[in-house]
Design a protein around this motif. Structure first.
Motif, PDB file in Angstrom:
ATOM      1  N   ALA B   9       0.813  -1.214   0.000  1.00  0.00           N
ATOM      2  CA  ALA B   9       0.000   0.000   0.000  1.00  0.00           C
ATOM      3  C   ALA B   9       0.850   1.269   0.000  1.00  0.00           C
ATOM      4  CB  ALA B   9      -0.942  -0.002   1.207  1.00  0.00           C
ATOM      5  N   VAL B  10       2.041   1.199   0.584  1.00  0.00           N
ATOM      6  CA  VAL B  10       2.873   2.417   0.665  1.00  0.00           C
ATOM      7  C   VAL B  10       4.130   2.322  -0.208  1.00  0.00           C
ATOM      8  CG1 VAL B  10       2.022   3.009   2.977  1.00  0.00           C
ATOM      9  CG2 VAL B  10       4.103   1.618   2.753  1.00  0.00           C
ATOM     10  N   TYR B  11       4.218   1.266  -1.014  1.00  0.00           N
ATOM     11  CA  TYR B  11       5.462   1.025  -1.767  1.00  0.00           C
ATOM     12  C   TYR B  11       5.855   2.213  -2.654  1.00  0.00           C
ATOM     13  CZ  TYR B  11       8.992  -1.073  -4.728  1.00  0.00           C
ATOM     14  OH  TYR B  11      10.162  -1.320  -5.393  1.00  0.00           O
ATOM     15  N   ASP B  12       4.879   2.799  -3.318  1.00  0.00           N
ATOM     16  CA  ASP B  12       5.218   3.913  -4.218  1.00  0.00           C
ATOM     17  C   ASP B  12       5.854   5.072  -3.463  1.00  0.00           C
ATOM     18  OD1 ASP B  12       4.332   2.560  -6.392  1.00  0.00           O
ATOM     19  OD2 ASP B  12       2.413   3.624  -6.557  1.00  0.00           O
ATOM     20  N   LYS B  13       5.389   5.293  -2.240  1.00  0.00           N
ATOM     21  CA  LYS B  13       5.981   6.364  -1.432  1.00  0.00           C
ATOM     22  C   LYS B  13       7.349   5.955  -0.903  1.00  0.00           C
ATOM     23  CE  LYS B  13       1.550   8.177  -0.865  1.00  0.00           C
ATOM     24  NZ  LYS B  13       0.224   7.651  -0.540  1.00  0.00           N
ATOM     25  N   LEU B  14       7.484   4.693  -0.527  1.00  0.00           N
ATOM     26  CA  LEU B  14       8.795   4.212  -0.071  1.00  0.00           C
ATOM     27  C   LEU B  14       9.829   4.357  -1.185  1.00  0.00           C
ATOM     28  CD1 LEU B  14       7.855   0.898   1.810  1.00  0.00           C
ATOM     29  CD2 LEU B  14       8.409   3.121   2.820  1.00  0.00           C
ATOM     30  N   SER B  15       9.377   4.146  -2.409  1.00  0.00           N
ATOM     31  CA  SER B  15      10.331   4.129  -3.518  1.00  0.00           C
ATOM     32  C   SER B  15      11.008   5.477  -3.699  1.00  0.00           C
ATOM     33  CB  SER B  15       9.638   3.687  -4.800  1.00  0.00           C
ATOM     34  OG  SER B  15       8.720   4.682  -5.221  1.00  0.00           O
ATOM     35  N   GLN B  16      10.427   6.513  -3.126  1.00  0.00           N
ATOM     36  CA  GLN B  16      11.020   7.852  -3.265  1.00  0.00           C
ATOM     37  C   GLN B  16      11.768   8.291  -2.014  1.00  0.00           C
ATOM     38  OE1 GLN B  16       7.601  10.316  -4.310  1.00  0.00           O
ATOM     39  NE2 GLN B  16       6.773   8.494  -5.300  1.00  0.00           N
TER      40      GLN B  16
END
Lengths: 171, 190
Positions: B9-16
């Protein structure tokens, strides 16, 4: 104020600054009082006061990977309390650590509670294959700290300097 | 909520962001979604992932840092919460996946299973923002709020005691370490 040598503390601190150290983690002990105050008073230095010395391994690892040079100030009992972090963080991941360890419990120690640690510190350092040297007289302080840091960085390993009684105590 | 779903659920934010995880299921599951050079997995030294995240956050205040911690690890370094709270870097978000057990070594229950409250401990230690969340919606909301808040936050996410079938991945520890170091060297300096 206990008779801890201000001039030797200043030598150690200035040597760390000359080596580019910009973050110091510390847990207070008598022989470190001046060094911790110097770090606290220095606007160029980030001083991280710890609850337990092993945290300093993680903090120095984070600082190192971020491109900031750091040093850890602790008593030998704090070093003993940090061993797992040293082995399973710094050694496992080949992280240079510059550890300055006050060598309590050697000849001349008056505090009964410090006397066991002094007898095992060097053996534990050797068992961990950590390169170390003793700092026991002012003229070699700057040189040895610089060389210890050089080896830490070239080998990607922790190194230790033992701050000894003859250097740190000024009765 | 499973930890894997929470990570997805938060992967896209973690990726940054700069991400430091603990060993075991968190490391394996995040890698199963997708490893990135800005992710570091501390595969031992239990308790020190939060200290390492603090070291990065203090050294590089311009970089947003996320620590993905666990109940077993936090319980090994409760004092570290007081150090984090003392310096309270604005760029650090501390997520604790709390499955109330030491899952990878047989699932034995930790003290959170008998009522120890990690968010409460963090709050009492002085962490300015804390939350305990139990659903995916609550988690993603708390995570987004923490990223937006610009203040040290500890989020305790209660998750199921379920993990991957294996913990060893094909990413060598030292490969991860040197790649992460290179990432930090180039990050924010382009």
């Amino acid at each position: 104020m206990p008779p801890v040598s201000t001039s030797s503390s200043r030598l150690v601190y200035d040597a760390l600054k000359s080596c580019g150290v910009r973050l110091i983690s510390a847990l207070p002990e008598t022989w470190l009082v001046h060094l911790i105050r110097m770090a606290d008073d220095d606007p160029e230095m980030t001083l991280v006061r710890l609850a337990k010395e092993e945290e300093g391994v993680g903090i120095s690892t984070g600082a190192y990977l971020s491109g900031v040079k750091s040093a850890m100030l602790m008593q030998n009992h704090g070093f003993l309390a940090s061993v797992n972090g040293i082995v399973s963080c710094a050694q496992l991941y080949r992280i240079p650590l510059l550890m300055l360890i006050t060598h309590r419990g050697s000849f001349g120690e008056r505090d009964p509670w410090q006397t066991e640690g002094g007898g095992v510190t060097e053996d534990v350092l050797r068992a961990l294959r950590i390169a170390y040297d003793r700092l026991d007289e002012p003229s070699s302080v700057a040189h040895r700290i610089a060389e210890a840091q050089t080896l830490a960085y070239s080998s990607n390993k922790p190194v230790a300097l033992l701050l000894c009684r003859d250097l740190m105590w000024a009765p | 909520m499973t930890r894997l779903d929470a990570l997805r659920a938060v992967y896209d934010k973690l990726s940054q962001r700069v991400v430091v995880t603990i060993m075991g299921a968190v490391a394996a599951e995040l890698q199963s979604i997708g490893h990135r050079p800005n992710f570091f997995y501390l595969q031992h030294a239990m308790g020190l992932a939060s200290s390492m995240g603090l070291g990065i956050a203090l050294s590089r205040p311009e970089l947003p840092v996320v620590v993905l911690d666990g109940d077993g690890s936090v319980l090994m370094n409760l004092g570290g919460l007081t150090t984090m709270a003392r310096y309270r870097p604005k760029n650090l978000v501390h997520v604790v996946f709390d499955n109330e057990s030491l899952l990878s070594v047989g699932g034995f229950p930790t003290a959170t299973s008998t009522g120890s409250d990690i968010a409460g401990i963090a709050r009492a230690a002085g962490v300015p923002r804390t939350a305990t969340v139990r659903s995916l919606d609550e988690f993603t909301r708390a995570f987004d709020e923490a990223l937006a808040a610009g203040e040290l936050t500890t989020i305790v996410a209660k998750v199921e005691a379920a993990g991957p079938s294996a913990y060893v991945t094909d990413l060598a520890l030292l490969e991860n370490r040197f790649q992460f170091q290179r990432y930090l060297k180039s990050a924010g300096r382009t």
